[in-house]
Design a protein around this motif. Structure first.
Motif, PDB file in Angstrom:
ATOM      1  N   ALA A 277       0.849  -1.192   0.000  1.00 37.14           N
ATOM      2  CA  ALA A 277       0.000   0.000   0.000  1.00 37.14           C
ATOM      3  C   ALA A 277       0.877   1.232   0.000  1.00 37.14           C
ATOM      4  O   ALA A 277       2.044   1.175   0.334  1.00 37.14           O
ATOM      5  CB  ALA A 277      -0.907   0.015   1.225  1.00 37.14           C
ATOM      6  N   THR A 278       0.301   2.333  -0.366  1.00 38.65           N
ATOM      7  CA  THR A 278       1.029   3.583  -0.381  1.00 38.65           C
ATOM      8  C   THR A 278       0.931   4.239   0.986  1.00 38.65           C
ATOM      9  O   THR A 278      -0.156   4.403   1.527  1.00 38.65           O
ATOM     10  CB  THR A 278       0.446   4.533  -1.438  1.00 38.65           C
ATOM     11  N   ALA A 279       2.066   4.590   1.552  1.00 36.16           N
ATOM     12  CA  ALA A 279       2.090   5.277   2.840  1.00 36.16           C
ATOM     13  C   ALA A 279       1.741   6.737   2.625  1.00 36.16           C
ATOM     14  O   ALA A 279       1.929   7.280   1.538  1.00 36.16           O
ATOM     15  CB  ALA A 279       3.479   5.165   3.455  1.00 36.16           C
TER      16      ALA A 279
ATOM     17  N   VAL B  98       4.791   4.281   9.257  1.00 37.71           N
ATOM     18  CA  VAL B  98       3.635   5.150   9.454  1.00 37.71           C
ATOM     19  C   VAL B  98       2.497   4.294   9.998  1.00 37.71           C
ATOM     20  O   VAL B  98       2.236   3.201   9.493  1.00 37.71           O
ATOM     21  CB  VAL B  98       3.199   5.828   8.134  1.00 37.71           C
ATOM     22  N   ASP B  99       1.853   4.803  11.039  1.00 38.11           N
ATOM     23  CA  ASP B  99       0.702   4.098  11.597  1.00 38.11           C
ATOM     24  C   ASP B  99      -0.433   5.089  11.790  1.00 38.11           C
ATOM     25  O   ASP B  99      -0.227   6.295  11.760  1.00 38.11           O
ATOM     26  CB  ASP B  99       1.062   3.416  12.923  1.00 38.11           C
ATOM     27  N   ASN B 100      -1.622   4.569  11.996  1.00 36.35           N
ATOM     28  CA  ASN B 100      -2.778   5.440  12.226  1.00 36.35           C
ATOM     29  C   ASN B 100      -3.246   5.334  13.675  1.00 36.35           C
ATOM     30  O   ASN B 100      -4.413   5.518  13.971  1.00 36.35           O
ATOM     31  CB  ASN B 100      -3.910   5.138  11.249  1.00 36.35           C
ATOM     32  N   GLY B 101      -2.305   5.073  14.548  1.00 31.28           N
ATOM     33  CA  GLY B 101      -2.628   4.964  15.967  1.00 31.28           C
ATOM     34  C   GLY B 101      -2.690   6.316  16.653  1.00 31.28           C
ATOM     35  O   GLY B 101      -2.647   7.370  16.020  1.00 31.28           O
ATOM     36  N   VAL B 102      -2.757   6.275  17.950  1.00 29.94           N
ATOM     37  CA  VAL B 102      -2.851   7.474  18.775  1.00 29.94           C
ATOM     38  C   VAL B 102      -1.458   8.107  18.891  1.00 29.94           C
ATOM     39  O   VAL B 102      -0.483   7.427  19.213  1.00 29.94           O
ATOM     40  CB  VAL B 102      -3.382   7.110  20.182  1.00 29.94           C
TER      41      VAL B 102
ATOM     42  N   ALA C 225      21.781   5.660  12.717  1.00 22.37           N
ATOM     43  CA  ALA C 225      21.310   6.513  11.623  1.00 22.37           C
ATOM     44  C   ALA C 225      22.083   7.825  11.554  1.00 22.37           C
ATOM     45  O   ALA C 225      22.560   8.337  12.565  1.00 22.37           O
ATOM     46  CB  ALA C 225      19.823   6.809  11.811  1.00 22.37           C
ATOM     47  N   GLN C 226      22.157   8.366  10.361  1.00 21.06           N
ATOM     48  CA  GLN C 226      22.726   9.690  10.154  1.00 21.06           C
ATOM     49  C   GLN C 226      21.799  10.738  10.765  1.00 21.06           C
ATOM     50  O   GLN C 226      22.245  11.734  11.309  1.00 21.06           O
ATOM     51  CB  GLN C 226      22.895   9.930   8.657  1.00 21.06           C
ATOM     52  N   ASP C 227      20.488  10.495  10.667  1.00 14.34           N
ATOM     53  CA  ASP C 227      19.474  11.374  11.236  1.00 14.34           C
ATOM     54  C   ASP C 227      18.219  10.547  11.450  1.00 14.34           C
ATOM     55  O   ASP C 227      18.029   9.519  10.792  1.00 14.34           O
ATOM     56  CB  ASP C 227      19.194  12.537  10.277  1.00 14.34           C
ATOM     57  N   HIS C 228      17.374  10.971  12.382  1.00 14.57           N
ATOM     58  CA  HIS C 228      16.113  10.259  12.615  1.00 14.57           C
ATOM     59  C   HIS C 228      15.156  11.175  13.353  1.00 14.57           C
ATOM     60  O   HIS C 228      15.552  12.217  13.877  1.00 14.57           O
ATOM     61  CB  HIS C 228      16.345   8.968  13.416  1.00 14.57           C
ATOM     62  N   GLY C 229      13.890  10.778  13.378  1.00 16.68           N
ATOM     63  CA  GLY C 229      12.903  11.577  14.084  1.00 16.68           C
ATOM     64  C   GLY C 229      11.541  10.914  14.100  1.00 16.68           C
ATOM     65  O   GLY C 229      11.335   9.849  13.518  1.00 16.68           O
ATOM     66  N   VAL C 230      10.636  11.569  14.779  1.00 14.15           N
ATOM     67  CA  VAL C 230       9.248  11.124  14.881  1.00 14.15           C
ATOM     68  C   VAL C 230       8.387  12.371  14.739  1.00 14.15           C
ATOM     69  O   VAL C 230       8.701  13.403  15.334  1.00 14.15           O
ATOM     70  CB  VAL C 230       8.964  10.461  16.255  1.00 14.15           C
ATOM     71  N   TYR C 231       7.354  12.308  13.937  1.00 13.73           N
ATOM     72  CA  TYR C 231       6.451  13.435  13.828  1.00 13.73           C
ATOM     73  C   TYR C 231       5.025  12.954  13.638  1.00 13.73           C
ATOM     74  O   TYR C 231       4.773  11.824  13.229  1.00 13.73           O
ATOM     75  CB  TYR C 231       6.860  14.406  12.715  1.00 13.73           C
ATOM     76  N   GLN C 232       4.124  13.824  13.948  1.00 14.95           N
ATOM     77  CA  GLN C 232       2.703  13.528  13.829  1.00 14.95           C
ATOM     78  C   GLN C 232       2.252  13.770  12.401  1.00 14.95           C
ATOM     79  O   GLN C 232       2.635  14.758  11.771  1.00 14.95           O
ATOM     80  CB  GLN C 232       1.911  14.408  14.791  1.00 14.95           C
ATOM     81  N   VAL C 233       1.459  12.837  11.865  1.00 14.94           N
ATOM     82  CA  VAL C 233       0.822  12.994  10.567  1.00 14.94           C
ATOM     83  C   VAL C 233      -0.682  13.074  10.831  1.00 14.94           C
ATOM     84  O   VAL C 233      -1.132  12.731  11.931  1.00 14.94           O
ATOM     85  CB  VAL C 233       1.170  11.832   9.603  1.00 14.94           C
ATOM     86  N   PRO C 234      -1.474  13.524   9.862  1.00 15.56           N
ATOM     87  CA  PRO C 234      -2.913  13.675  10.116  1.00 15.56           C
ATOM     88  C   PRO C 234      -3.586  12.417  10.669  1.00 15.56           C
ATOM     89  O   PRO C 234      -4.519  12.506  11.447  1.00 15.56           O
ATOM     90  CB  PRO C 234      -3.478  14.050   8.746  1.00 15.56           C
TER      91      PRO C 234
ATOM     92  N   SER D 157       7.595   7.603  12.009  1.00 12.44           N
ATOM     93  CA  SER D 157       8.953   7.521  12.547  1.00 12.44           C
ATOM     94  C   SER D 157       9.869   7.287  11.357  1.00 12.44           C
ATOM     95  O   SER D 157       9.550   6.497  10.466  1.00 12.44           O
ATOM     96  CB  SER D 157       9.082   6.352  13.528  1.00 12.44           C
ATOM     97  N   TRP D 158      11.011   7.955  11.341  1.00  8.04           N
ATOM     98  CA  TRP D 158      11.891   7.846  10.184  1.00  8.04           C
ATOM     99  C   TRP D 158      13.352   7.853  10.607  1.00  8.04           C
ATOM    100  O   TRP D 158      13.703   8.309  11.696  1.00  8.04           O
ATOM    101  CB  TRP D 158      11.634   8.987   9.192  1.00  8.04           C
ATOM    102  N   ALA D 159      14.180   7.325   9.720  1.00 10.08           N
ATOM    103  CA  ALA D 159      15.632   7.340   9.917  1.00 10.08           C
ATOM    104  C   ALA D 159      16.291   7.366   8.543  1.00 10.08           C
ATOM    105  O   ALA D 159      15.750   6.833   7.572  1.00 10.08           O
ATOM    106  CB  ALA D 159      16.084   6.113  10.697  1.00 10.08           C
ATOM    107  N   VAL D 160      17.458   7.989   8.476  1.00  9.59           N
ATOM    108  CA  VAL D 160      18.237   8.053   7.243  1.00  9.59           C
ATOM    109  C   VAL D 160      19.591   7.427   7.513  1.00  9.59           C
ATOM    110  O   VAL D 160      20.274   7.777   8.483  1.00  9.59           O
ATOM    111  CB  VAL D 160      18.418   9.516   6.763  1.00  9.59           C
ATOM    112  N   LEU D 161      19.971   6.488   6.645  1.00  7.72           N
ATOM    113  CA  LEU D 161      21.276   5.833   6.723  1.00  7.72           C
ATOM    114  C   LEU D 161      22.080   6.222   5.498  1.00  7.72           C
ATOM    115  O   LEU D 161      21.529   6.368   4.413  1.00  7.72           O
ATOM    116  CB  LEU D 161      21.116   4.314   6.756  1.00  7.72           C
ATOM    117  N   SER D 162      23.383   6.359   5.650  1.00  7.48           N
ATOM    118  CA  SER D 162      24.265   6.708   4.535  1.00  7.48           C
ATOM    119  C   SER D 162      25.114   5.526   4.136  1.00  7.48           C
ATOM    120  O   SER D 162      25.386   4.637   4.928  1.00  7.48           O
ATOM    121  CB  SER D 162      25.191   7.860   4.924  1.00  7.48           C
TER     122      SER D 162
END
Length: 170
Positions: free
Chosen positions: A27-29, A114-118, A144-153, A158-163
């Motif tokens: 599915a498309t995230a 990506v999840d649709n949880g609380v 990871a080179q960088d990572h984070g968590v943010y709220q989507v609608p 949650s994301w991470a970038v590896l080099s």
């Protein structure tokens, strides 16, 4: 370009994600906020939030990165990061499934769950040195080179970038 996505059933013959149900479909995230510049390859899968999902996510990631000819060291780190992010979704979101998206862009691999949880703000680890959990994002940060968590609608990304995507072994 979207890569062909093997199902968890293909990675684990004879084991469907839930008894009597077919393997999860691709599915498309939701579109991430931090979209990589001109991705050269994208792969996605959706998994049920159950214990085996982390294993299926690792298998999916390993197969996908091998098809992209990503080196073993980066693949190992990516599988560890994927396992941590998927496990966090399973334990904390309350969502019925998790969408995993892998993006290759130049020499970087971006991993998103990506999840649709609380939505819950990330909780920093406590000072309990013997706790059996609570260090997943610290591990992600170390790999990871960088990572984070943010709220989507609809929940959380949650994301991470590896080099370093080249095959180190030649």
């Amino acid at each position: 370009m979207t890569a062909r996505i093997p199902s968890p059933e293909a990675a684990h013959p004879g084991q469907s994600p839930r008894a009597g149900e077919p393997a999860p479909a691709a599915a498309t995230a939701p579109a991430p906020i931090h979209e990589p510049e001109s991705p050269s390859a994208v792969a996605r899968c959706v998994l049920p939030t159950e214990r085996r999902a982390a294993s299926w996510a690792r298998s999916f990631t390993e197969a996908q990165l091998a098809s992209w000819q990503v080196g073993h060291g980066v693949t190992f780190a990516a599988c560890t990061v994927v396992s941590e992010l998927v496990t966090n979704t399973i334990l904390h979101s309350g969502a019925p499934d998790v969408s995993l998206r892998l993006t290759r862009s130049g020499t970087q691999i971006r991993i998103e769950t990506v999840d649709n949880g609380v939505w819950r703000d990330p909780v920093p680890p406590g000072d309990n040195d013997v706790a059996e959990s609570g260090r997943g994002l610290l591990l992600v940060g170390a790999l990871a080179q960088d990572h984070g968590v943010y709220q989507v609608p609809s929940g959380t990304c949650s994301w991470a970038v590896l080099s370093g995507t080249a095959d180190e072994e030649g």
